[in-house]
Scaffold this motif. Structure first.
Motif, PDB file in Angstrom:
ATOM      1  N   LYS A 374     -10.219  -9.280  -5.423  1.00  0.00           N
ATOM      2  CA  LYS A 374      -9.976 -10.173  -4.220  1.00  0.00           C
ATOM      3  C   LYS A 374      -9.468  -9.522  -3.301  1.00  0.00           C
ATOM      4  N   CYS A 375      -8.865  -8.208  -3.454  1.00  0.00           N
ATOM      5  CA  CYS A 375      -7.955  -7.181  -2.499  1.00  0.00           C
ATOM      6  C   CYS A 375      -9.088  -6.838  -1.284  1.00  0.00           C
ATOM      7  N   HIS A 376      -8.710  -6.911  -0.325  1.00  0.00           N
ATOM      8  CA  HIS A 376      -9.309  -6.370   0.886  1.00  0.00           C
ATOM      9  C   HIS A 376      -8.667  -4.900   1.583  1.00  0.00           C
ATOM     10  N   LEU A 377      -9.757  -4.042   1.716  1.00  0.00           N
ATOM     11  CA  LEU A 377      -9.028  -2.904   2.593  1.00  0.00           C
ATOM     12  C   LEU A 377      -8.148  -3.057   3.780  1.00  0.00           C
ATOM     13  N   SER A 378      -7.013  -2.665   3.700  1.00  0.00           N
ATOM     14  CA  SER A 378      -6.170  -3.010   4.902  1.00  0.00           C
ATOM     15  C   SER A 378      -5.368  -1.486   5.369  1.00  0.00           C
ATOM     16  N   ASP A 380      -2.557   0.581   7.048  1.00  0.00           N
ATOM     17  CA  ASP A 380      -1.125   0.630   7.134  1.00  0.00           C
ATOM     18  C   ASP A 380      -0.560   0.898   8.471  1.00  0.00           C
ATOM     19  N   VAL A 381       0.730   0.663   8.634  1.00  0.00           N
ATOM     20  CA  VAL A 381       1.470   1.034   9.635  1.00  0.00           C
ATOM     21  C   VAL A 381       2.165   2.308   9.137  1.00  0.00           C
ATOM     22  N   SER A 382       2.104   3.254   9.918  1.00  0.00           N
ATOM     23  CA  SER A 382       2.666   4.511   9.366  1.00  0.00           C
ATOM     24  C   SER A 382       4.459   4.509   9.230  1.00  0.00           C
ATOM     25  N   THR A 383       4.892   3.583  10.166  1.00  0.00           N
ATOM     26  CA  THR A 383       6.355   3.645   9.946  1.00  0.00           C
ATOM     27  C   THR A 383       6.936   2.540   8.971  1.00  0.00           C
ATOM     28  N   ARG A 384       5.761   1.920   8.422  1.00  0.00           N
ATOM     29  CA  ARG A 384       6.400   0.956   7.516  1.00  0.00           C
ATOM     30  C   ARG A 384       6.080   1.259   6.096  1.00  0.00           C
ATOM     31  N   TRP A 385       6.820   1.782   5.118  1.00  0.00           N
ATOM     32  CA  TRP A 385       6.463   2.353   3.975  1.00  0.00           C
ATOM     33  C   TRP A 385       5.826   1.114   3.270  1.00  0.00           C
ATOM     34  N   ASN A 386       6.370  -0.168   3.049  1.00  0.00           N
ATOM     35  CA  ASN A 386       5.608  -1.101   2.260  1.00  0.00           C
ATOM     36  C   ASN A 386       4.044  -1.143   2.581  1.00  0.00           C
ATOM     37  N   SER A 387       3.631  -1.314   3.889  1.00  0.00           N
ATOM     38  CA  SER A 387       2.239  -1.296   4.299  1.00  0.00           C
ATOM     39  C   SER A 387       1.522  -0.049   3.657  1.00  0.00           C
ATOM     40  N   THR A 388       2.052   0.937   3.594  1.00  0.00           N
ATOM     41  CA  THR A 388       1.575   2.262   3.299  1.00  0.00           C
ATOM     42  C   THR A 388       1.320   1.955   1.743  1.00  0.00           C
ATOM     43  N   TYR A 389       2.289   1.224   0.858  1.00  0.00           N
ATOM     44  CA  TYR A 389       2.043   1.206  -0.392  1.00  0.00           C
ATOM     45  C   TYR A 389       1.001   0.197  -0.717  1.00  0.00           C
ATOM     46  N   LEU A 390       0.815  -0.867  -0.096  1.00  0.00           N
ATOM     47  CA  LEU A 390      -0.066  -1.672   0.090  1.00  0.00           C
ATOM     48  C   LEU A 390      -1.544  -1.343   0.309  1.00  0.00           C
ATOM     49  N   LEU A 392      -2.539   1.954  -0.191  1.00  0.00           N
ATOM     50  CA  LEU A 392      -2.789   2.628  -1.459  1.00  0.00           C
ATOM     51  C   LEU A 392      -3.061   2.182  -2.551  1.00  0.00           C
ATOM     52  N   ARG A 393      -2.455   0.879  -2.917  1.00  0.00           N
ATOM     53  CA  ARG A 393      -2.668  -0.045  -3.988  1.00  0.00           C
ATOM     54  C   ARG A 393      -3.847  -0.577  -3.930  1.00  0.00           C
ATOM     55  N   THR A 394      -4.482  -1.142  -2.728  1.00  0.00           N
ATOM     56  CA  THR A 394      -5.748  -1.736  -2.720  1.00  0.00           C
ATOM     57  C   THR A 394      -6.697  -0.560  -2.796  1.00  0.00           C
ATOM     58  N   ALA A 395      -6.692   0.576  -2.087  1.00  0.00           N
ATOM     59  CA  ALA A 395      -7.669   1.645  -1.770  1.00  0.00           C
ATOM     60  C   ALA A 395      -8.048   2.328  -3.242  1.00  0.00           C
ATOM     61  N   GLU A 396      -6.892   2.543  -4.191  1.00  0.00           N
ATOM     62  CA  GLU A 396      -7.383   3.060  -5.331  1.00  0.00           C
ATOM     63  C   GLU A 396      -8.096   2.535  -6.323  1.00  0.00           C
ATOM     64  N   LYS A 397      -8.214   1.113  -6.160  1.00  0.00           N
ATOM     65  CA  LYS A 397      -9.064   0.274  -7.027  1.00  0.00           C
ATOM     66  C   LYS A 397     -10.837   0.344  -6.605  1.00  0.00           C
ATOM     67  N   PHE A 398     -10.705   0.938  -5.622  1.00  0.00           N
ATOM     68  CA  PHE A 398     -12.181   1.048  -4.881  1.00  0.00           C
ATOM     69  C   PHE A 398     -12.611   2.632  -4.877  1.00  0.00           C
ATOM     70  N   GLU A 399     -12.045   3.334  -5.806  1.00  0.00           N
ATOM     71  CA  GLU A 399     -12.348   4.906  -5.890  1.00  0.00           C
ATOM     72  C   GLU A 399     -13.740   4.754  -5.781  1.00  0.00           C
ATOM     73  N   ASN A 400     -14.500   4.261  -7.093  1.00  0.00           N
ATOM     74  CA  ASN A 400     -16.004   4.653  -7.057  1.00  0.00           C
ATOM     75  C   ASN A 400     -16.904   4.034  -5.890  1.00  0.00           C
ATOM     76  N   ALA A 401     -16.355   2.982  -5.268  1.00  0.00           N
ATOM     77  CA  ALA A 401     -17.129   2.458  -4.121  1.00  0.00           C
ATOM     78  C   ALA A 401     -17.037   3.337  -2.874  1.00  0.00           C
ATOM     79  N   PHE A 402     -15.812   4.346  -2.937  1.00  0.00           N
ATOM     80  CA  PHE A 402     -15.852   5.142  -1.709  1.00  0.00           C
ATOM     81  C   PHE A 402     -16.699   6.354  -2.085  1.00  0.00           C
ATOM     82  N   ASP A 403     -16.847   6.764  -3.447  1.00  0.00           N
ATOM     83  CA  ASP A 403     -17.646   8.008  -3.599  1.00  0.00           C
ATOM     84  C   ASP A 403     -19.308   7.398  -3.543  1.00  0.00           C
ATOM     85  N   ARG A 404     -19.564   6.276  -3.753  1.00  0.00           N
ATOM     86  CA  ARG A 404     -20.951   5.869  -3.402  1.00  0.00           C
ATOM     87  C   ARG A 404     -20.962   5.793  -1.902  1.00  0.00           C
ATOM     88  N   PHE A 405     -20.060   5.167  -1.281  1.00  0.00           N
ATOM     89  CA  PHE A 405     -20.195   5.098  -0.004  1.00  0.00           C
ATOM     90  C   PHE A 405     -20.481   6.532   0.883  1.00  0.00           C
TER      91      PHE A 405
END
Length: 718
Positions: A374-378, A380-390, A392-405
């Protein structure tokens, strides 16, 4: 002959009258001041002439605002109701307007009448589901209802405040049609009237809350922060935190007012003015961020609160630093390291989200790889670490999708390789690295969420969480990966700057842990030894224990003074009242048992064992990790056993350890003061924000990801 003789005198008299009339006209012309004699015929002629010249009088009775006059076939005057068209006789000489007045108040279709009729029944459906069969059943709740214009206007003002609606929406064409459909009797007010109703509602709720503060005895903990609006006006938000007699934690915004300066003394005077306006003098703590001006403001408030005579231990523990702000500084220092893996993932996410076609192609890659999230790629705002964390947390779930893309879209690799920020697409090593960072930052993110709550107790969980973070940083410093080791080292330096020396920390964060029946002093000794070593940890444990007893003695002294004042009042009242009253004797006999227990606890055993001694000597409360422990409920059930300690625990557990409660008001202010409502005055802005905080039942909002997911499901259904 007879007839002629009869007519002669009449002719003679007629001629004589003509001559006399001419003579009188000549006298009138010669003497204009002379008045003719008044006769009945002359009066009727004059009155008829004046009636013809005078305008017709408007009916004076108020019933004619709701009735119309007309004449029936027989010429009798009647009145017809403008709403139900019922006819009544209303001749002024025969009937009057009494019947019209009675009908005006009883007319069913009259929207202006104050109804005194029987209320209408309303059936509200309620849905229930059974656990066994899983079926849904609809039942109804029957209630009474009748229309009230004043109540409807109040609800309209409440809706405007809670749902953050502009005042002009009441003048919209769609709203008018909707109101006309569901309730034609409701007279829609103008936007100016709605704004006045909202402010009146603010004054009403403020009066109730102010009365509560003045009549209650518990202490108030406040948080404050500043914010600059779209109007370039600096606002300061002051929030009060307290636990009521029913052991329920409350958070109320007291002020959302403009300030002229960010200097410490000016901030202190503004906070002082707010407290005096509310009649609040029992201030326990003030939670602020780490700005130097706030240190000056708290020093100013210490002098004032001690001058009021309501300081605890001379306000030694008044200043509480915002822990969320410190955590943010710690993590930002750690992320200053130029981590290439984070840059590659950021550029990959940016490329996918640059166009709807790429995003749709990426979704098809997720379907091919069988990724259901249910997560969607978002991005981040480089000056806000919590947005960077969110991100990265979402993107690592789509590792295989990035490889196929990368195999489907040839431009993906080309753009990332030729980019300035990174030198390629993320590979498997990068994703492994990202998972480590996500796991590490997840501890700080979860801690920030826990301490940011304002509807539950947070002060008792602080030291446990901070101790775990300290152990984690020490582990990262010893990492084999040089980048992660440098990251942990930078964060540890910032961590020790604020929490490395426990003597500089507010001791209330330790006492709050002692007030938790799951931990008490046993956990404090264990945790301090683990963080600072056995020798230093043992010394700190003894210091904290002495601080606990020092604070308890202060509450014991205040508790004794309050009881003395109450007893003096009872003695005075007993001297006035009749002590021989039979009912008083019976009540005193019934209370002898409780009086004996109170006497034994407070007098007989107080010299040897206090509330604090009894509490600390009891075994700790064993709770399963999966079970939620309600610390306020525990103290509510055991407050009679520890009458003095419960007062102390209620004040300590209400201490907020972050200023997020005040900062959340700035999000509301940003929605209210948008570019389309930038003309609102600070007075109205304060009324809207404060009243919304007091009236709103649910303070949870959906995240952006959940809203996007809902919209996508809606589009699929369409």
């Amino acid at each position: 002959m007879l007839s002629s003789s009869f007519m002669a005198p009449r002719a003679t008299s007629y001629a004589l009258g003509v001559l006399m009339g001419n003579k009188m006209d000549q006298q009138k012309q010669s003497n204009p001041m002379s008045q003719p004699p008044v006769t009945s015929s002359n009066f009727e002629a004059a009155s008829s002439t004046s009636n013809m010249k005078r305008k017709s009088m408007k009916p004076r009775s108020a019933v004619w605002d709701h009735f119309s006059k007309f004449l029936d076939d027989t010429g009798i005057q009647k009145g017809k109701c403008n709403y139900c068209e019922k006819e009544f006789y209303c001749d002024p000489k025969r009937n009057g307007t009494s019947a019209l007045k009675h009908h005006m108040s009883a007319c069913i279709k009259n929207p202006h009448s104050v109804t005194t009729r029987q209320s209408q029944l309303s059936l509200q459906p309620l849905s229930f589901s059974t656990q066994e069969g899983g079926g849904n059943y609809q039942l109804g709740m029957l209630s009474s209802w009748h229309f009230d214009q004043d109540v409807a206007r109040r609800k309209l003002a409440k809706m405007t405040i809670i749902d953050e609606l502009p005042f002009m929406f009441v003048e919209g064409e769609g709203f008018k049609e909707w109101v006309e459909c569901i309730q034609p009797k409701f007279r829609i007010p103008s936007r100016w009237t709605v704004s006045r109703d909202c402010y009146d509602l603010y004054l009403e709720e403020r009066k109730k809350l102010k009365s509560y503060f003045q009549n209650s005895s518990q202490r108030i903990c406040i948080t404050t922060d500043t914010w600059t609006s779209l109007q370039r006006i600096n606002y300061m938000c002051i929030t009060a935190h307290y636990i009521d007699d029913n052991w329920t934690l409350h958070k109320k915004i007291l002020n959302f007012c403009p300030i002229g300066s960010h200097k410490g003394d000016d901030i202190g005077m503004d906070v002082e003015s707010c407290l005096l306006n509310w009649g609040i003098k029992r201030v326990f703590t003030v939670t602020v961020d780490n700005a130097s001006s706030n240190d000056v403001a708290v020093t100013y408030l210490k002098k004032k609160i001690n001058g009021w005579g309501f300081g605890i231990l001379n306000c030694k523990y008044l200043h509480m630093r915002c822990i969320a702000h410190i955590i943010n500084l710690v993590v930002v220092d750690g992320l200053k390291e130029n981590i290439e893996a984070v840059k590659r993932v950021r550029e990959a996410v940016r490329y996918v989200r640059q166009s709807p076609a790429r995003l749709q192609k990426f979704k098809s890659c997720c379907e091919m790889e069988g990724i259901q999230s249910k997560c969607h790629l978002s991005l981040d705002v480089s000056t806000r670490w919590n947005s960077t964390y969110l991100m990265l947390r979402t993107a690592e779930k789509f590792e295989n999708a990035f490889d196929r893309f990368a195999t489907i879209d040839p431009c993906f690799k080309f753009d990332l390789v030729s980019g300035k920020e990174c030198d390629g697409v993320p590979d498997s090593l990068d994703w492994d690295y990202i998972r480590k960072i996500v796991d590490f930052l997840g501890h700080f993110y979860d801690l920030t969420l826990k301490i940011s709550g304002s509807r539950y107790v947070t002060s008792n969980i602080f030291f446990d969480e901070i101790s775990s973070i300290d152990c984690l940083l020490q582990e990262w410093k010893m990492s084999d990966d040089l980048t992660l080791a440098n990251m942990g080292q930078n964060m540890k330096v910032k961590f020790d700057k604020y929490w490395g020396d426990p003597d500089k920390m507010n001791k209330l964060i330790y006492i709050a842990v002692v007030m938790d029946p799951r931990y008490k002093m046993e956990f404090m000794g264990f945790a301090l030894s683990a963080v600072y070593g056995n020798g230093k940890g043992l010394d700190l444990t003894h210091k904290i224990k002495s601080v606990v007893y020092e604070l308890f003695d202060e509450y014991k002294r205040m508790f004794a003074n309050e009881n003395a004042n109450i007893n003096d009042g009872h003695v005075h009242s007993n001297a006035i009242e009749n002590l021989d009253d039979e009912g008083s004797k019976k009540r005193s006999r019934m209370n002898l048992g409780s009086q004996f227990l109170k006497h034994k606890i407070e007098i007989g055993e107080a010299k040897n064992k206090s509330d604090l001694d009894c509490y600390l000597n009891e075994s700790i409360q064993v709770v399963d990790e999966n079970d939620e422990f309600d610390i306020l409920l525990w103290w509510k059930l055991n407050s009679n056993r520890f009458p003095i300690l419960s007062h102390m625990a209620r004040d300590i557990l209400s201490v907020p350890i972050s200023t997020v409660a005040s900062e959340s008001a700035f999000s509301t202010g940003g929605r209210i003061l948008d570019p389309f409502r930038s003309s609102l005055t600070p007075k109205v802005v304060e009324a809207l924000i404060c009243t919304q905080d007091w009236l709103r039942k649910s303070h949870c909002r959906k995240s952006i990801e959940e809203q996007i997911a809902d919209m996508e499901r809606l589009e699929e259904g369409m």
